[in-house]
Design a protein around this motif. Structure first.
Motif, PDB file in Angstrom:
ATOM      1  N   LEU A  93       0.835  -1.207   0.000  1.00 23.63           N
ATOM      2  CA  LEU A  93       0.000   0.000   0.000  1.00 23.63           C
ATOM      3  C   LEU A  93       0.867   1.254   0.000  1.00 23.63           C
ATOM      4  N   LEU A  96       2.491   1.807  -3.506  1.00 21.30           N
ATOM      5  CA  LEU A  96       1.612   1.869  -4.688  1.00 21.30           C
ATOM      6  C   LEU A  96       2.064   2.958  -5.655  1.00 21.30           C
ATOM      7  N   LYS A 100       3.818   1.776  -9.128  1.00 25.47           N
ATOM      8  CA  LYS A 100       2.845   1.701 -10.225  1.00 25.47           C
ATOM      9  C   LYS A 100       3.401   2.185 -11.560  1.00 25.47           C
ATOM     10  N   ARG A 230     -10.820   0.528  17.192  1.00 30.60           N
ATOM     11  CA  ARG A 230     -10.393   1.449  16.139  1.00 30.60           C
ATOM     12  C   ARG A 230     -10.559   2.907  16.545  1.00 30.60           C
ATOM     13  N   GLU A 234      -7.385   5.237  16.765  1.00 28.68           N
ATOM     14  CA  GLU A 234      -7.202   6.258  15.736  1.00 28.68           C
ATOM     15  C   GLU A 234      -7.308   7.644  16.335  1.00 28.68           C
TER      16      GLU A 234
ATOM     17  N   PHE B  28      -5.895  -1.985  -5.456  1.00 27.11           N
ATOM     18  CA  PHE B  28      -5.974  -0.532  -5.369  1.00 27.11           C
ATOM     19  C   PHE B  28      -5.090   0.130  -6.415  1.00 27.11           C
ATOM     20  N   THR B  34      -7.363   4.278  -0.866  1.00 26.30           N
ATOM     21  CA  THR B  34      -7.517   2.988  -0.207  1.00 26.30           C
ATOM     22  C   THR B  34      -8.550   3.134   0.908  1.00 26.30           C
ATOM     23  N   PRO B  36     -10.347   3.379   4.326  1.00 24.49           N
ATOM     24  CA  PRO B  36      -9.703   3.725   5.608  1.00 24.49           C
ATOM     25  C   PRO B  36      -9.493   2.534   6.518  1.00 24.49           C
ATOM     26  N   ILE B  38      -8.890  -0.565   5.749  1.00 23.27           N
ATOM     27  CA  ILE B  38      -7.736  -1.338   5.253  1.00 23.27           C
ATOM     28  C   ILE B  38      -6.433  -0.646   5.647  1.00 23.27           C
TER      29      ILE B  38
END
Lengths: 239, 110
Positions: A93, A96, A100, A230, A234, B28, B34, B36, B38
């Motif tokens: 991620l 990316l 890419k 979460r 967060e 993705f 992406t 949130p 994940i």
């Protein structure tokens, strides 16, 4: 054609010095893996080399020795790998946008995205006159070469000597504990680390070690706990 | 395990590894945000997975039933932890911890 060669050679030259810390680390760990494989688990000398070419996932290769020594549970092996390597989803991620647009050897760059290679490719900027694509490619390739070399030497060494090696398998525990501690010193909150330790220990106490049955409930409990926590976690991150 | 079963097991480990490395690029495409949750799991799972692995390593240690109640393991892990927090040297911590454990199980807790 020759200009491509020059571009690649320049990228290799620029990449090599950055990989020196990985050279020592991977030779040492790869050799530990190779020795453990042939000396303690009695796999043939070439097995660590083959596994390091095809699988190439440090800690999971250590774990897979244990999986191979146990009962035949293919789906469990897959689940275990997904959980152990889940952090690579995060590396992917993060990379990316960087990977890419690449045009050369992109598949290999993604295949070889180990913890250490990620840490180099995510932070390093090649010099202005060096092609970024080939630079990152050689970082990835050199790292895997070190790992394969270490594993091969370890595999050969372990199959030649006949030492009393009772207790050598502790090298895997020490390695994973060190990786855990490295991460522990970097993080500001230890919630996730402690959840991983605590919920897995609880699951092990409940289900016992037989057939690794405790792993899947532990994974489920960890993901459920993280989902429940979460908001506070967060919230804490945002502050 | 037979050789075929071992090959299947290795194939599963290879498949799992490839999946975790390629999945983000398949799911993705660049430029698309992406989800949130994940991203949250991506940040939070790695430390938990490392904790799981530490426990996995000691799964067969007889803490309750054994003669030594896991003392050699606990002592060696304490040494690794102390050394690593002190010197932060991966090779030193791993080599010293393993040597300590081998000495303990071969000569002390036999």
């Amino acid at each position: 054609m020759s200009s491509t060669k020059a571009v690649r050679r320049a990228a290799l030259k620029a990449a090599f010095p950055h990989t020196l810390p990985i050279l020592t680390g991977y030779l040492f760990l790869g050799a530990s893996y190779g020795i453990l494989s042939s000396l303690a688990y009695r796999f043939p000398w070439y097995f660590p080399a083959l596994a390091s070419v095809c699988v190439y996932a440090g800690s999971m290769q250590f774990v897979s020795l244990e999986l191979l020594a146990g009962p035949f549970l293919p789906l469990h092996a897959l689940m275990m790998t997904l959980m152990v390597n889940a952090r690579h989803l995060f590396y992917g991620l993060t990379m990316l946008d960087k990977y890419k647009p690449l045009r050369h050897r992109k598949g290999y760059l993604i295949f070889g995205l180990t913890d250490e290679t990620f840490s180099l490719n995510v932070t390093l900027e090649p010099p202005m006159d060096v092609d970024r694509n080939w630079f990152m490619y050689y970082i990835t390739l050199l790292d895997q070469c070190y790992w394969v070399t270490g594993a091969t030497l370890g595999g050969i060494f372990g199959s030649l000597i006949h030492l009393e090696v009772k207790g050598l398998e502790f090298v895997m525990t020490a390695l994973l504990l060190v990786i855990f501690l490295e991460n522990w010193m970097k993080e500001t909150r230890h919630t996730s680390s402690l959840l991983g330790l605590g919920l897995t220990a609880l699951s092990l106490a409940l289900f016992g070690p037989a057939n690794n049955l405790f792993i899947i409930p532990a994974m489920a409990a960890i993901i459920a706990a993280l989902a429940l926590l979460r908001r506070p976690l967060e919230g804490g991150e945002a502050q | 395990m037979t050789l075929a079963q071992q090959l299947v097991t290795i194939a599963m480990v290879a498949l799992g590894t490839v999946l975790t490395r390629f999945l983000p690029f398949w799911l993705f495409p660049a430029g698309k945000p992406t989800p949130p949750f994940i991203r949250y799991l991506g940040r939070m799972l790695p430390p938990a997975a490392l904790g799981l692995l530490v426990i996995y390593c000691v799964k067969d240690v007889p803490f309750v039933a054994g003669q030594w109640h896991g003392l050699p393991e606990l002592a060696s892990m304490a040494l690794v932890t102390a050394l690593h927090l002190w010197r932060k040297n991966m090779f030193l911590s791993i080599a010293a911890g393993t040597a300590c454990y081998m000495l303990l199980v071969q000569f002390v807790f036999v």
